[in-house]
Design an enzyme around this catalytic site. Structure first.
Site, PDB file in Angstrom:
ATOM      1  N   ILE A  11       0.823  -1.224   0.000  1.00 26.59           N
ATOM      2  CA  ILE A  11       0.000   0.000   0.000  1.00 26.59           C
ATOM      3  C   ILE A  11       0.854   1.269   0.000  1.00 26.59           C
ATOM      4  CG2 ILE A  11      -0.306   0.277   2.517  1.00 26.59           C
ATOM      5  CD1 ILE A  11      -3.351   0.670   1.907  1.00 26.59           C
ATOM      6  N   ASP A  34       1.018  -1.097   9.463  1.00 24.60           N
ATOM      7  CA  ASP A  34       1.360   0.086  10.273  1.00 24.60           C
ATOM      8  C   ASP A  34       2.882   0.315  10.248  1.00 24.60           C
ATOM      9  OD1 ASP A  34       1.262   2.133  12.152  1.00 24.60           O
ATOM     10  OD2 ASP A  34       0.653   0.859  13.831  1.00 24.60           O
ATOM     11  N   GLY A 120      -4.732  -9.258  10.032  1.00 24.59           N
ATOM     12  CA  GLY A 120      -3.367  -9.728  10.289  1.00 24.59           C
ATOM     13  C   GLY A 120      -3.213 -10.067  11.755  1.00 24.59           C
TER      14      GLY A 120
HETATM   15  N1  AR6 Z   1       0.576  -3.217   2.150  1.00 27.30           N
HETATM   16  C1  AR6 Z   1      -0.677  -3.730   2.152  1.00 27.30           C
HETATM   17  N2  AR6 Z   1      -1.118  -4.625   3.060  1.00 27.30           N
HETATM   18  C2  AR6 Z   1      -0.247  -5.023   4.008  1.00 27.30           C
HETATM   19  C3  AR6 Z   1       1.082  -4.544   4.087  1.00 27.30           C
HETATM   20  C4  AR6 Z   1       1.484  -3.587   3.097  1.00 27.30           C
HETATM   21  N3  AR6 Z   1       2.712  -3.054   3.076  1.00 27.30           N
HETATM   22  N4  AR6 Z   1       1.691  -5.129   5.160  1.00 27.30           N
HETATM   23  C5  AR6 Z   1       0.791  -5.961   5.714  1.00 27.30           C
HETATM   24  N5  AR6 Z   1      -0.373  -5.911   5.021  1.00 27.30           N
HETATM   25  P1  AR6 Z   1      -2.010  -6.006  10.103  1.00 27.30           P
HETATM   26  P2  AR6 Z   1      -4.336  -5.635  11.922  1.00 27.30           P
HETATM   27  C6  AR6 Z   1      -1.633  -6.624   5.261  1.00 27.30           C
HETATM   28  O1  AR6 Z   1      -1.460  -7.037  11.023  1.00 27.30           O
HETATM   29  O2  AR6 Z   1      -4.684  -7.075  11.834  1.00 27.30           O
HETATM   30  C7  AR6 Z   1       0.042  -3.458  14.006  1.00 27.30           C
HETATM   31  O3  AR6 Z   1       1.065  -3.824  14.881  1.00 27.30           O
HETATM   32  C8  AR6 Z   1      -1.576  -7.909   6.042  1.00 27.30           C
HETATM   33  O4  AR6 Z   1      -1.132  -8.989   5.215  1.00 27.30           O
HETATM   34  O5  AR6 Z   1      -1.082  -4.973   9.563  1.00 27.30           O
HETATM   35  O6  AR6 Z   1      -5.421  -4.610  11.826  1.00 27.30           O
HETATM   36  C9  AR6 Z   1      -0.784  -2.266  14.523  1.00 27.30           C
HETATM   37  O7  AR6 Z   1       0.019  -1.341  15.244  1.00 27.30           O
HETATM   38  C10 AR6 Z   1      -3.047  -8.057   6.444  1.00 27.30           C
HETATM   39  O8  AR6 Z   1      -3.776  -8.613   5.363  1.00 27.30           O
HETATM   40  O9  AR6 Z   1      -3.233  -5.170  10.819  1.00 27.30           O
HETATM   41  C11 AR6 Z   1      -1.789  -2.948  15.409  1.00 27.30           C
HETATM   42  O10 AR6 Z   1      -1.250  -3.199  16.692  1.00 27.30           O
HETATM   43  C12 AR6 Z   1      -3.498  -6.606   6.639  1.00 27.30           C
HETATM   44  O11 AR6 Z   1      -2.470  -5.798   6.039  1.00 27.30           O
HETATM   45  C13 AR6 Z   1      -2.070  -4.258  14.700  1.00 27.30           C
HETATM   46  O12 AR6 Z   1      -0.899  -4.517  13.918  1.00 27.30           O
HETATM   47  C14 AR6 Z   1      -3.713  -6.186   8.068  1.00 27.30           C
HETATM   48  O13 AR6 Z   1      -2.723  -6.776   8.906  1.00 27.30           O
HETATM   49  C15 AR6 Z   1      -3.248  -4.163  13.773  1.00 27.30           C
HETATM   50  O14 AR6 Z   1      -3.551  -5.448  13.285  1.00 27.30           O
END
Ligand code: AR6
Length: 168
Positions: A11, A34, A120
């Site tokens: 993203i 994040d 995630g």
């Molecule tokens: N681009 C697009 N999607 C992504 C990327 C990227 N660069 N990196 C990961 N994803 P998550 P949550 C996807 O864990 O479950 C953090 O520590 C990933 O594969 O990022 O809402 C925050 O600070 C998954 O499909 O978010 C919070 O503490 C999606 O993004 C916590 O994680 C969401 O995964 C939030 O957890």
């Protein structure tokens, strides 16, 4: 015409007005998307997030994009799947999309990309989360033409296929 699409991408690389961050409620930079957004935006993003200080699950806040191509970042907080009754998970997740889109509309943002919020680290099953994301987005589009372009940005081909299917 208002459009919704699905892409498989990092993203942080998108050429778009606003990207949405899957943040935590204390707005302290974490891992996952994040971490990637904070790394690409540079340290000023963490400072801006921490100056806001808090965002409860389902709510959304906005900061500049700093070094990102996106001019804005909307930070929203998905519910942790294991910490809520299931009905509350879907309501709060829908609120993430609705409140992010309402905030984007208020700031007259033309294009916005969402990661797969909550699926995630927070453990929400993507097979159902994609339907909630699409339904909440369609709800918003019934009441507002802004943003004109809404993108579901998936990190894996499998997730992208699920979002495509949900849009059908
Ligand atoms: N681009 C697009 N999607 C992504 C990327 C990227 N660069 N990196 C990961 N994803 P998550 P949550 C996807 O864990 O479950 C953090 O520590 C990933 O594969 O990022 O809402 C925050 O600070 C998954 O499909 O978010 C919070 O503490 C999606 O993004 C916590 O994680 C969401 O995964 C939030 O957890």
């Amino acid at each position: 015409m208002q459009g919704v699409s699905v892409v498989k991408a990092d993203i942080t690389t998108l050429d778009i007005d606003c990207i949405v961050n899957a943040a935590n409620s204390r707005l302290i930079p974490g891992g996952g998307v994040d971490g990637a957004i904070n790394k690409a935006a540079g340290p000023d993003l963490a400072k801006a997030m921490m100056a806001i200080g808090r965002c409860p699950a389902g709510e959304a806040v906005i900061t500049p994009g700093f070094k990102l191509r996106a001019r804005h970042v909307i930070h929203t907080v998905a519910p942790v799947f294991a910490q809520h009754k299931e009905a509350d998970v879907w309501r709060l997740l829908a609120n993430c999309y609705k409140n992010s889109l309402a905030l984007a509309s208020k700031h007259d943002i033309a294009s916005i990309a969402f990661p797969s919020l909550g699926t995630g680290v927070y453990g929400i099953p993507v097979e159902r989360a994609c339907n909630v994301a699409v339904a909440a987005t369609r709800d918003h589009m019934r009441g507002s033409r802004v943003p004109a372009e809404i993108v579901f940005c998936c990190f894996s081909a499998g997730d992208a296929a699920l979002y495509q299917e949900a849009l059908r």
